[in-house]
Write a protein that holds these residues in place. Structure first.
Motif, short mmCIF file in Angstrom:
data_model
loop_
_atom_site.label_atom_id
_atom_site.label_comp_id
_atom_site.label_asym_id
_atom_site.label_seq_id
_atom_site.Cartn_x
_atom_site.Cartn_y
_atom_site.Cartn_z
N LEU A 115 0.85 -1.19 0.00
CA LEU A 115 0.00 0.00 0.00
C LEU A 115 0.88 1.23 0.00
CD1 LEU A 115 -2.27 -1.75 2.21
CD2 LEU A 115 -3.29 0.30 1.35
N VAL A 116 0.50 2.22 -0.80
CA VAL A 116 1.23 3.48 -0.86
C VAL A 116 0.22 4.59 -0.62
CG1 VAL A 116 2.61 5.00 -2.32
CG2 VAL A 116 2.83 2.52 -2.54
N VAL A 117 0.52 5.44 0.35
CA VAL A 117 -0.36 6.59 0.64
C VAL A 117 0.34 7.84 0.14
CG1 VAL A 117 -1.52 7.89 2.44
CG2 VAL A 117 -1.29 5.42 2.66
N GLU A 118 -0.31 8.52 -0.81
CA GLU A 118 0.22 9.77 -1.37
C GLU A 118 -0.81 10.85 -1.14
OE1 GLU A 118 1.02 8.90 -5.45
OE2 GLU A 118 2.85 7.80 -5.00
N GLY A 119 -0.63 11.63 -0.09
CA GLY A 119 -1.62 12.64 0.27
C GLY A 119 -2.89 11.95 0.74
N ALA A 120 -4.00 12.21 0.07
CA ALA A 120 -5.27 11.57 0.43
C ALA A 120 -5.51 10.31 -0.40
CB ALA A 120 -6.42 12.55 0.23
N ALA A 121 -4.65 10.04 -1.38
CA ALA A 121 -4.84 8.89 -2.26
C ALA A 121 -4.17 7.64 -1.68
CB ALA A 121 -4.26 9.19 -3.63
N ILE A 122 -4.89 6.52 -1.79
CA ILE A 122 -4.35 5.24 -1.35
C ILE A 122 -4.20 4.36 -2.59
CG2 ILE A 122 -4.72 3.17 0.04
CD1 ILE A 122 -6.50 4.91 1.86
N LYS A 123 -2.98 3.94 -2.85
CA LYS A 123 -2.71 3.03 -3.98
C LYS A 123 -2.41 1.65 -3.41
CE LYS A 123 -0.90 6.56 -7.03
NZ LYS A 123 0.19 6.97 -7.90
N VAL A 124 -3.05 0.64 -3.99
CA VAL A 124 -2.86 -0.74 -3.54
C VAL A 124 -2.21 -1.51 -4.67
CG1 VAL A 124 -3.96 -2.79 -2.62
CG2 VAL A 124 -4.93 -0.55 -2.12
N LEU A 125 -1.06 -2.12 -4.38
CA LEU A 125 -0.33 -2.92 -5.35
C LEU A 125 -0.52 -4.39 -5.00
CD1 LEU A 125 2.97 -0.89 -5.03
CD2 LEU A 125 1.29 -0.64 -6.84
N VAL A 126 -0.99 -5.18 -5.96
CA VAL A 126 -1.14 -6.63 -5.73
C VAL A 126 -0.50 -7.39 -6.88
CG1 VAL A 126 -3.23 -6.48 -4.31
CG2 VAL A 126 -3.46 -6.62 -6.77
N THR A 127 0.06 -8.53 -6.58
CA THR A 127 0.77 -9.31 -7.58
C THR A 127 -0.14 -10.22 -8.39
OG1 THR A 127 1.24 -11.03 -5.95
CG2 THR A 127 2.91 -9.32 -6.25
N VAL A 128 -1.35 -10.43 -7.94
CA VAL A 128 -2.26 -11.36 -8.63
C VAL A 128 -2.89 -10.71 -9.85
CG1 VAL A 128 -2.76 -12.72 -6.58
CG2 VAL A 128 -4.19 -10.78 -7.13
N VAL A 129 -3.41 -11.55 -10.73
CA VAL A 129 -4.07 -11.07 -11.94
C VAL A 129 -5.54 -10.75 -11.64
CG1 VAL A 129 -2.54 -12.32 -13.50
CG2 VAL A 129 -4.61 -13.41 -12.70
N PRO A 130 -6.12 -9.81 -12.37
CA PRO A 130 -7.52 -9.44 -12.12
C PRO A 130 -8.50 -10.39 -12.80
CG PRO A 130 -6.61 -8.02 -13.79
CD PRO A 130 -5.49 -8.91 -13.32
N GLU A 131 -8.49 -11.64 -12.40
CA GLU A 131 -9.40 -12.64 -12.97
C GLU A 131 -10.19 -13.28 -11.84
OE1 GLU A 131 -6.91 -15.42 -14.97
OE2 GLU A 131 -6.58 -14.10 -16.67
N ASP A 132 -11.49 -13.45 -12.05
CA ASP A 132 -12.37 -14.13 -11.10
C ASP A 132 -12.32 -13.51 -9.71
OD1 ASP A 132 -13.10 -15.98 -13.11
OD2 ASP A 132 -11.34 -17.21 -12.65
N GLY A 133 -12.08 -12.22 -9.60
CA GLY A 133 -12.09 -11.54 -8.31
C GLY A 133 -10.85 -11.76 -7.46
#
Length: 87
Positions: A32-50
């Motif tokens: 997780l990266v917090v830049e000001g009010a923005a929260i960015k989430v980094l995940v290694t999995v592919v966006p398939e089937d949730g």
């Protein structure tokens, strides 16, 4: 596997709060990266089937210090920009 150091977002853990995040699937690492009010989430999995959504819930719940079951995805199931509600 080493435990990931996540920022402390427990101040946002208020029932009824809506938390907006920007997700990057297929990242080189989880985090997780917090830049000001923005929260960015980094995940290694592919966006398939949730899979990516489940990984985001796990990371966000850990950073907030709440159970995964308290987070509900209310917008952005198939988008990179997502909004979660905390129960």
């Amino acid at each position: 596997m080493a435990k990931i150091a996540l920022p402390d977002l427990s101040a946002l853990a208020v029932p009824g709060a809506e938390i907006a995040v920007r997700v990057t699937p297929r990242a080189s690492r989880n985090g997780l990266v917090v830049e000001g009010a923005a929260i960015k989430v980094l995940v290694t999995v592919v966006p398939e089937d949730g899979r990516a959504n489940r990984a985001v819930v796990e990371l966000l719940a850990e950073a907030l210090g709440v159970a995964k079951s308290r987070l509900t995805l209310i917008r952005g199931a198939t988008a990179r920009d997502k909004v979660f509600r905390l129960a």
